[in-house]
Design a protein around this motif. Structure first.
Motif, PDB file in Angstrom:
ATOM      1  N   GLY A 103       0.602  -1.016   0.268  1.00  0.00           N
ATOM      2  CA  GLY A 103       0.022   0.143  -0.042  1.00  0.00           C
ATOM      3  C   GLY A 103       0.737   1.158  -0.045  1.00  0.00           C
ATOM      4  N   SER A 104       2.158   1.212  -0.111  1.00  0.00           N
ATOM      5  CA  SER A 104       2.909   2.388  -0.233  1.00  0.00           C
ATOM      6  C   SER A 104       2.844   3.126  -1.616  1.00  0.00           C
ATOM      7  N   PRO A 105       2.916   4.126  -1.910  1.00  0.00           N
ATOM      8  CA  PRO A 105       3.085   4.673  -3.309  1.00  0.00           C
ATOM      9  C   PRO A 105       4.628   4.428  -3.583  1.00  0.00           C
ATOM     10  N   CYS A 106       5.537   4.381  -2.692  1.00  0.00           N
ATOM     11  CA  CYS A 106       6.860   3.926  -3.043  1.00  0.00           C
ATOM     12  C   CYS A 106       7.136   2.457  -3.327  1.00  0.00           C
ATOM     13  N   LEU A 107       7.414   2.191  -4.378  1.00  0.00           N
ATOM     14  CA  LEU A 107       7.365   0.792  -5.006  1.00  0.00           C
ATOM     15  C   LEU A 107       8.726   0.102  -4.250  1.00  0.00           C
ATOM     16  N   LYS A 108       9.829   0.851  -4.012  1.00  0.00           N
ATOM     17  CA  LYS A 108      10.986   0.321  -3.477  1.00  0.00           C
ATOM     18  C   LYS A 108      11.487   0.855  -1.970  1.00  0.00           C
ATOM     19  N   GLY A 109      10.371   1.319  -1.204  1.00  0.00           N
ATOM     20  CA  GLY A 109      10.606   1.927  -0.013  1.00  0.00           C
ATOM     21  C   GLY A 109      10.722   0.726   0.871  1.00  0.00           C
ATOM     22  N   ASN A 110      10.580   1.426   2.296  1.00  0.00           N
ATOM     23  CA  ASN A 110      10.717   0.544   3.500  1.00  0.00           C
ATOM     24  C   ASN A 110       9.826  -0.510   3.624  1.00  0.00           C
ATOM     25  N   THR A 111       8.263  -0.247   3.317  1.00  0.00           N
ATOM     26  CA  THR A 111       7.248  -0.888   3.425  1.00  0.00           C
ATOM     27  C   THR A 111       7.473  -2.089   2.539  1.00  0.00           C
ATOM     28  N   ALA A 112       7.779  -1.878   1.220  1.00  0.00           N
ATOM     29  CA  ALA A 112       7.864  -2.859   0.036  1.00  0.00           C
ATOM     30  C   ALA A 112       9.176  -3.806   0.446  1.00  0.00           C
ATOM     31  N   SER A 129       1.484  -1.405   4.826  1.00  0.00           N
ATOM     32  CA  SER A 129       1.236  -0.058   4.500  1.00  0.00           C
ATOM     33  C   SER A 129       2.136   0.900   5.384  1.00  0.00           C
ATOM     34  N   PRO A 130       2.873   1.962   5.174  1.00  0.00           N
ATOM     35  CA  PRO A 130       3.523   2.863   5.967  1.00  0.00           C
ATOM     36  C   PRO A 130       2.333   3.403   6.831  1.00  0.00           C
ATOM     37  N   ILE A 131       2.700   4.319   7.726  1.00  0.00           N
ATOM     38  CA  ILE A 131       2.054   5.082   8.603  1.00  0.00           C
ATOM     39  C   ILE A 131       1.948   6.498   7.924  1.00  0.00           C
ATOM     40  N   TYR A 132       0.752   6.710   7.580  1.00  0.00           N
ATOM     41  CA  TYR A 132       0.317   8.104   6.901  1.00  0.00           C
ATOM     42  C   TYR A 132      -0.295   8.956   7.967  1.00  0.00           C
ATOM     43  N   PHE A 133      -0.057   9.958   8.448  1.00  0.00           N
ATOM     44  CA  PHE A 133      -1.148  10.627   9.544  1.00  0.00           C
ATOM     45  C   PHE A 133      -1.567   9.790  10.325  1.00  0.00           C
ATOM     46  N   MET A 134      -0.836   8.845  11.141  1.00  0.00           N
ATOM     47  CA  MET A 134      -1.441   7.930  12.101  1.00  0.00           C
ATOM     48  C   MET A 134      -2.098   6.948  11.569  1.00  0.00           C
ATOM     49  N   GLY A 135      -2.164   6.857  10.261  1.00  0.00           N
ATOM     50  CA  GLY A 135      -3.463   5.654   9.768  1.00  0.00           C
ATOM     51  C   GLY A 135      -2.466   4.985   8.425  1.00  0.00           C
ATOM     52  N   SER A 147       4.324  -2.788   8.611  1.00  0.00           N
ATOM     53  CA  SER A 147       4.139  -1.314   8.528  1.00  0.00           C
ATOM     54  C   SER A 147       5.615  -0.697   8.910  1.00  0.00           C
ATOM     55  N   CYS A 148       5.703   0.634   8.341  1.00  0.00           N
ATOM     56  CA  CYS A 148       6.616   1.197   8.732  1.00  0.00           C
ATOM     57  C   CYS A 148       6.273   2.760   8.970  1.00  0.00           C
ATOM     58  N   ALA A 149       7.035   3.387   9.856  1.00  0.00           N
ATOM     59  CA  ALA A 149       6.675   4.772  10.205  1.00  0.00           C
ATOM     60  C   ALA A 149       8.015   5.505  10.808  1.00  0.00           C
ATOM     61  N   GLY A 150       8.102   6.873  10.453  1.00  0.00           N
ATOM     62  CA  GLY A 150       9.050   7.608  10.711  1.00  0.00           C
ATOM     63  C   GLY A 150       9.344   7.710  12.061  1.00  0.00           C
ATOM     64  N   SER A 151       8.349   7.772  12.699  1.00  0.00           N
ATOM     65  CA  SER A 151       8.444   8.103  14.530  1.00  0.00           C
ATOM     66  C   SER A 151       9.127   6.776  15.102  1.00  0.00           C
ATOM     67  N   PRO A 152      10.104   6.807  15.952  1.00  0.00           N
ATOM     68  CA  PRO A 152      10.605   5.903  16.776  1.00  0.00           C
ATOM     69  C   PRO A 152       9.446   5.349  18.092  1.00  0.00           C
ATOM     70  N   PHE A 206      11.248   4.466  13.082  1.00  0.00           N
ATOM     71  CA  PHE A 206      12.323   5.229  12.879  1.00  0.00           C
ATOM     72  C   PHE A 206      12.828   5.059  11.585  1.00  0.00           C
ATOM     73  N   THR A 207      12.079   4.883  10.617  1.00  0.00           N
ATOM     74  CA  THR A 207      12.559   4.738   9.190  1.00  0.00           C
ATOM     75  C   THR A 207      13.332   5.842   8.654  1.00  0.00           C
ATOM     76  N   ASP A 208      13.039   7.072   9.072  1.00  0.00           N
ATOM     77  CA  ASP A 208      13.504   8.092   8.252  1.00  0.00           C
ATOM     78  C   ASP A 208      14.836   8.535   8.811  1.00  0.00           C
ATOM     79  N   ASP A 209      15.490   7.806   9.765  1.00  0.00           N
ATOM     80  CA  ASP A 209      16.927   8.062  10.402  1.00  0.00           C
ATOM     81  C   ASP A 209      17.695   7.682   9.220  1.00  0.00           C
TER      82      ASP A 209
HETATM   83  C1  LIG Z   1       2.120  11.949   3.938  1.00  0.00           C
HETATM   84  C2  LIG Z   1       2.980  11.383   4.985  1.00  0.00           C
HETATM   85  C3  LIG Z   1       2.407  11.085   6.147  1.00  0.00           C
HETATM   86  C4  LIG Z   1       3.204  10.426   7.296  1.00  0.00           C
HETATM   87  N1  LIG Z   1       2.731  10.646   8.452  1.00  0.00           N
HETATM   88  C5  LIG Z   1       3.580   9.896   9.457  1.00  0.00           C
HETATM   89  C6  LIG Z   1       2.942   9.648  10.796  1.00  0.00           C
HETATM   90  O1  LIG Z   1       1.914  10.138  10.909  1.00  0.00           O
HETATM   91  N2  LIG Z   1       3.807   9.210  11.479  1.00  0.00           N
HETATM   92  C7  LIG Z   1       5.101   8.714  11.239  1.00  0.00           C
HETATM   93  O2  LIG Z   1       5.687   8.192  12.087  1.00  0.00           O
HETATM   94  N3  LIG Z   1       5.694   8.795  10.216  1.00  0.00           N
HETATM   95  C8  LIG Z   1       4.765   9.458   9.244  1.00  0.00           C
HETATM   96  N4  LIG Z   1       5.300   9.314   7.930  1.00  0.00           N
HETATM   97  C9  LIG Z   1       6.524   8.655   7.625  1.00  0.00           C
HETATM   98  C10 LIG Z   1       6.339   7.545   6.942  1.00  0.00           C
HETATM   99  O3  LIG Z   1       5.618   6.768   7.641  1.00  0.00           O
HETATM  100  C11 LIG Z   1       7.725   6.741   6.709  1.00  0.00           C
HETATM  101  O4  LIG Z   1       8.592   7.722   5.922  1.00  0.00           O
HETATM  102  C12 LIG Z   1       7.582   5.482   5.906  1.00  0.00           C
HETATM  103  O5  LIG Z   1       8.995   4.738   6.214  1.00  0.00           O
HETATM  104  C13 LIG Z   1       7.296   5.443   4.739  1.00  0.00           C
HETATM  105  O6  LIG Z   1       7.415   4.105   4.058  1.00  0.00           O
HETATM  106  P1  LIG Z   1       7.702   3.847   2.525  1.00  0.00           P
HETATM  107  O7  LIG Z   1       9.146   3.873   2.621  1.00  0.00           O
HETATM  108  O8  LIG Z   1       7.562   2.384   2.349  1.00  0.00           O
HETATM  109  O9  LIG Z   1       6.934   4.542   1.588  1.00  0.00           O
HETATM  110  C14 LIG Z   1       4.705  10.026   6.704  1.00  0.00           C
HETATM  111  C15 LIG Z   1       5.086  10.031   5.460  1.00  0.00           C
HETATM  112  C16 LIG Z   1       4.157  10.887   4.504  1.00  0.00           C
HETATM  113  C17 LIG Z   1       4.791  10.826   3.130  1.00  0.00           C
END
Ligand SMILES: Cc1cc2nc3c(=O)[nH]c(=O)nc-3n(C[C@H](O)[C@H](O)[C@H](O)COP(=O)(O)O)c2cc1C
Length: 190
Positions: free
Chosen positions: A8-17, A83-89, A128-133, A164-167
């Protein structure tokens, strides 16, 4: 065994993929036939609440690629939903697909049809992946995904979460969650 990965990520070669691929690799090494569908490549319209699926077993409003998902849901032995986390969902692509499964909800909870009566229920894994730790950011998505698997009458078998994927210092491909996902994929086959 057939296992479907829904990415469900728009990034085909991202963390979630990468996490999903690890789970599918584990399943494949255990002998499963695996398939990955990337939602961003499919034409999936959002539910318009037309209620045509109140009587019937699929969405009749949209003529789009949901037909492929409906078919696979009834064919496979397990789904790995990623699916990665976008805005908590979950992402919009993932949520659109989930909402379009309202027809399964009707079938199970209104029409009281249990598709897998007497048979082994398929299993559902969430990755799932998220930027937050902070682990708390995954919680709303876990509720949504559990409701999805319950509606399609799958047994929820857990989740693999990577924060913590964005570190930049912690590239996903070197992290233990990949091994965890591989093991979870293997377990789907037993
Ligand atoms: C529009 C958008 C909203 C996001 N919202 C959150 C969030 O609410 N919490 C969080 O921890 N990370 C958030 N992130 C960070 C992503 O979850 C993180 O970069 C993730 O690794 C992306 O996965 P991907 O590489 O598979 O696309 C957001 C990223 C984007 C682009």
């Amino acid at each position: 065994m057939r296992i479907l990965g829904i990415q469900g990520s728009p990034c085909l070669k991202g963390n979630t993929a990468a996490l999903l691929d690890a789970a599918l690799r584990g399943a494949s090494e255990s002998g499963a036939d695996v398939e990955r569908l990337d939602l961003v490549k499919l034409d999936i319209n959002p539910c318009m609440a037309c209620h045509q699926c109140d009587s019937g077993n699929s969405c009749r409003r949209h003529k789009d690629d949901m037909g492929v998902i409906y078919k696979r849901i009834r064919e496979v032995d397990a789904i790995v939903l990623a699916s990665p986390i976008y805005f908590m969902g979950v992402t919009a692509q993932t949520k659109a697909m989930i909402d379009r499964c309202q027809c399964f909800w009707i079938e199970k909870y209104v029409d009281k049809i249990r598709f897998y009566d007497g048979k082994r229920r398929p299993r559902g894994l969430f990755v799932s992946c998220a930027g937050s730790p902070k682990q708390v950011v995954f919680e709303p998505a876990i509720h949504v995904v559990k409701a999805f698997f319950a509606a399609i009458d799958y047994q929820y078998s857990g989740q693999v979460l990577l924060g913590f994927t964005d570190d930049e210092a912690l590239p996903v491909r070197k992290r233990s969650a990949l091994q965890e996902a591989e093991v979870a994929g293997k377990h789907l086959c037993h």
